[in-house]
Enzyme design. Sequence first.
Site, short mmCIF file in Angstrom:
data_model
loop_
_atom_site.label_atom_id
_atom_site.label_comp_id
_atom_site.label_asym_id
_atom_site.label_seq_id
_atom_site.Cartn_x
_atom_site.Cartn_y
_atom_site.Cartn_z
N ASN A 185 -0.84 1.59 5.71
CA ASN A 185 -0.52 0.35 4.86
C ASN A 185 0.40 -0.53 5.98
O ASN A 185 0.84 0.31 7.13
CB ASN A 185 1.16 1.71 4.99
N GLY A 186 0.01 -1.74 5.76
CA GLY A 186 0.82 -2.81 7.07
C GLY A 186 -0.11 -3.47 7.34
O GLY A 186 -1.37 -3.82 6.67
N LYS A 224 12.51 -13.21 -13.68
CA LYS A 224 12.15 -12.20 -14.01
C LYS A 224 11.57 -12.24 -14.95
O LYS A 224 10.08 -10.85 -15.26
CB LYS A 224 13.45 -11.15 -14.71
N LYS A 261 6.30 -3.86 -5.13
CA LYS A 261 7.75 -3.57 -5.41
C LYS A 261 7.86 -3.70 -4.02
O LYS A 261 9.09 -3.81 -3.74
CB LYS A 261 7.62 -1.44 -5.93
N HIS A 307 17.83 -35.93 -14.16
CA HIS A 307 16.91 -36.44 -12.83
C HIS A 307 15.97 -36.33 -13.09
O HIS A 307 15.22 -36.27 -11.81
CB HIS A 307 17.51 -35.89 -11.64
N TRP A 314 -3.01 -2.02 -1.03
CA TRP A 314 -3.13 -4.12 -1.76
C TRP A 314 -3.77 -4.86 -0.76
O TRP A 314 -2.90 -4.97 -0.32
CB TRP A 314 -1.12 -3.81 -2.21
N GLU A 324 17.54 -15.70 -11.37
CA GLU A 324 17.06 -14.39 -11.76
C GLU A 324 16.61 -14.18 -13.34
O GLU A 324 15.35 -13.52 -12.83
CB GLU A 324 18.40 -13.64 -11.33
N GLU A 345 7.59 -12.95 -13.83
CA GLU A 345 7.09 -12.30 -13.42
C GLU A 345 6.48 -11.45 -14.09
O GLU A 345 5.05 -10.75 -13.72
CB GLU A 345 8.20 -11.48 -12.29
N ARG A 365 4.25 0.52 -6.38
CA ARG A 365 4.62 -0.72 -4.79
C ARG A 365 3.73 -1.55 -4.91
O ARG A 365 4.09 -2.59 -4.20
CB ARG A 365 4.01 0.36 -4.30
N CYS A 403 0.80 -1.26 -0.14
CA CYS A 403 -0.30 0.14 0.11
C CYS A 403 0.68 1.54 -0.14
O CYS A 403 1.94 1.34 0.61
CB CYS A 403 -0.75 0.10 1.19
C1 F6R Z 1 11.24 -9.46 -8.14
C2 F6R Z 1 12.00 -8.48 -6.96
C3 F6R Z 1 11.66 -8.90 -5.88
C4 F6R Z 1 12.50 -8.44 -5.02
C5 F6R Z 1 12.15 -8.77 -3.09
C6 F6R Z 1 12.99 -8.35 -2.36
O1 F6R Z 1 11.52 -8.66 -9.55
O2 F6R Z 1 12.37 -6.79 -7.26
O3 F6R Z 1 11.93 -10.87 -6.00
O4 F6R Z 1 13.69 -8.63 -5.18
O5 F6R Z 1 11.07 -8.18 -3.39
O6 F6R Z 1 13.39 -6.82 -2.29
P1 F6R Z 1 14.39 -5.78 -1.69
O7 F6R Z 1 15.33 -6.19 -2.64
O8 F6R Z 1 13.16 -4.23 -1.67
O9 F6R Z 1 13.79 -6.37 -0.13
#
Ligand code: F6R
Length: 608
Positions: A99-100, A485, A603, A504, A75, A481, A488, A27, A2
């Site tokens: 938020n939270g 990427k 985010k 395996h 969110w 990674e 997502e 976010r 949020c």
């Molecule tokens: C994916 C992505 C997430 C963050 C994860 C940790 O593209 O950005 O997987 O890496 O939520 O977030 P931070 O780095 O802010 O702790």
Amino acid sequence: MCGIVGYVGPRDCSDVLVSALTKLEYRGYDSAGIAVFENGKIEVAKSKGRLTDLVAKMEREGKPVGHAGIGHTRWATHGEPSDINSHPHSGRRVTIVHNGIIENYKDIKKFLIENDRTEFLSDTDTEVVAQLLDFYYDGNPVRCIRKVLHEIRGSFALGIVFADRPETVYAVRCESPLIVGQGHGEAFIASDVPAIIKYTKNYFLLEYGEIAVLKNGLASFCDLHGRMVEKELKTADFDEDSAEKGGYPHFMLKEIHEQPTAVKTTITPRIEGGLPNLTECGITPEALREFNNIFIVACGTAMHAGMVGKYVIEKLARVSVTVDIASEFRYRDPLIQKNDLVIIISQSGETADSKAVLNLVKGTGAKTLAIVNVKGSSIAREADMVIYTHAGPEIAVASTKAYMVQLSVIYLLAFEMAYAKGTIDEEECQKLTLELVRVPEVIQQTIDRIENVCRYVSTKLITADSLLYIGRGLDYALSMEGSLKLKEISYIHSESYAAGELKHGTISLITEGMPVIAVATQNSLFEKTLSNIKEVKARGAMAIVICDLKSEIDLDSANYIIRIPKISEMLMPMVATVPMQLLAYYTSVNKGNDVDKPRNLAKSVTVE
Ligand code: F6R
């Protein structure tokens, strides 16, 4: 998660709130709303969906007009996304955004119902807090907020308006981030600085338990005990342009292109006489010599940066490195000892699970080192040592440049640790450092060379339901990674697999035309990975290979080959990351997805 904003000043408050919320869209959210004092009365407008839905609703039904108010992007956690569950939520005289998570909201609701407060409209934990504030409100807002803070549990930040305190906004922070912006004759609250950067670069960082009062265009503060607090005014080190797309169609593409500069800005101040120097971050060679075991703990992309760190630190410094997902680490009773180092990697510095690791380590005698992008964030402030990455604001939900700078810092740390421990000599350390200094230029060459290739190859991925990323050694760490990427933002199911592990079990998944993306940049393992590529191709897979310009592979062994410039094997992850990012980006674009704001994602994951 949020986003919270608030405003007190001469501008049209609804416009400011919507504009600031737009900057927090990254976010992640599924509904939005605002509450504004109009002629001394709180008027609320809220809607499920995007901010554009809220704006359209206000155009249809009338927008609240005034000069003080609060706003929110939600969110969903408690209750589905809906108009009713959207914030703001109100008690009889109090309206809030939140938020939270309020962990004990059920107990509070029970208490309120027992005390004849039964008017709950939504499924949210937030409405319970609004009602509790109202229950205790005796005409003194700060006293009421302080009382409620003692009763609610969880991690949260709140923006609050009281019906009988027009033109005034209150805010409080417990764990979830909140800043207070101070302009000329106007004041703001926001979950993050980019939200208000258009109006002011000056802000205060609200600490745990602090309450802010925004009135007459000025912010004042008090602590949990009601004592006034003098706070240091900070200035953001970026401007509005860095928080805008700057001509790119998406933030993600802009951020991919910003990587050469981001790496350069991150490493340059930490290199002296051709050798890494992290003393400014509180890290000395003497301290590095003492560590027995290293834990790298993080979530998602940041954890994947840690995977590369494991290979590099173990290989160079000969220290055992365990990489763990923060949400697992915190509950698995890990064996942390006095001379261990726990490295927490986080772009936002606010990720709830990663933050919890800091508490876990306290009292074990181990030291904590944070690698963080956002200045002054909780993790950065609570760790024993911090290395800031200098990526600038990362707005796209899918992390690119933050991952890249995390890698660059990990390399510096590995070089310095290896040199401190004597596992490499000065000459070798200088050679590796010099190679790292060249990396920004090589990243730029890679982008220039392969962007169109990746755009083309991505058209071959859009009809896939599922694909595999494979690699060995550092290429395997990297493929984790690449796979994240891609999934997502393209919504194509994807798994990363150690290439040698395919036989395996997983190879049974290969069907005609299934894409398999092989990362094969490690010369010492190339022949072995090539065999795995041939095995999957022989079973009908569409093999896409990422390798260097000199690798001996032809189109009999692979359907598509993406060739990238070659640097030393150990540093190849920083170059090979680029095609993986571009493949994900263009696949998402070609599928017509919302690249910067993929569905269901946030985010900054500030709740567990
Ligand atoms: C994916 C992505 C997430 C963050 C994860 C940790 O593209 O950005 O997987 O890496 O939520 O977030 P931070 O780095 O802010 O702790």
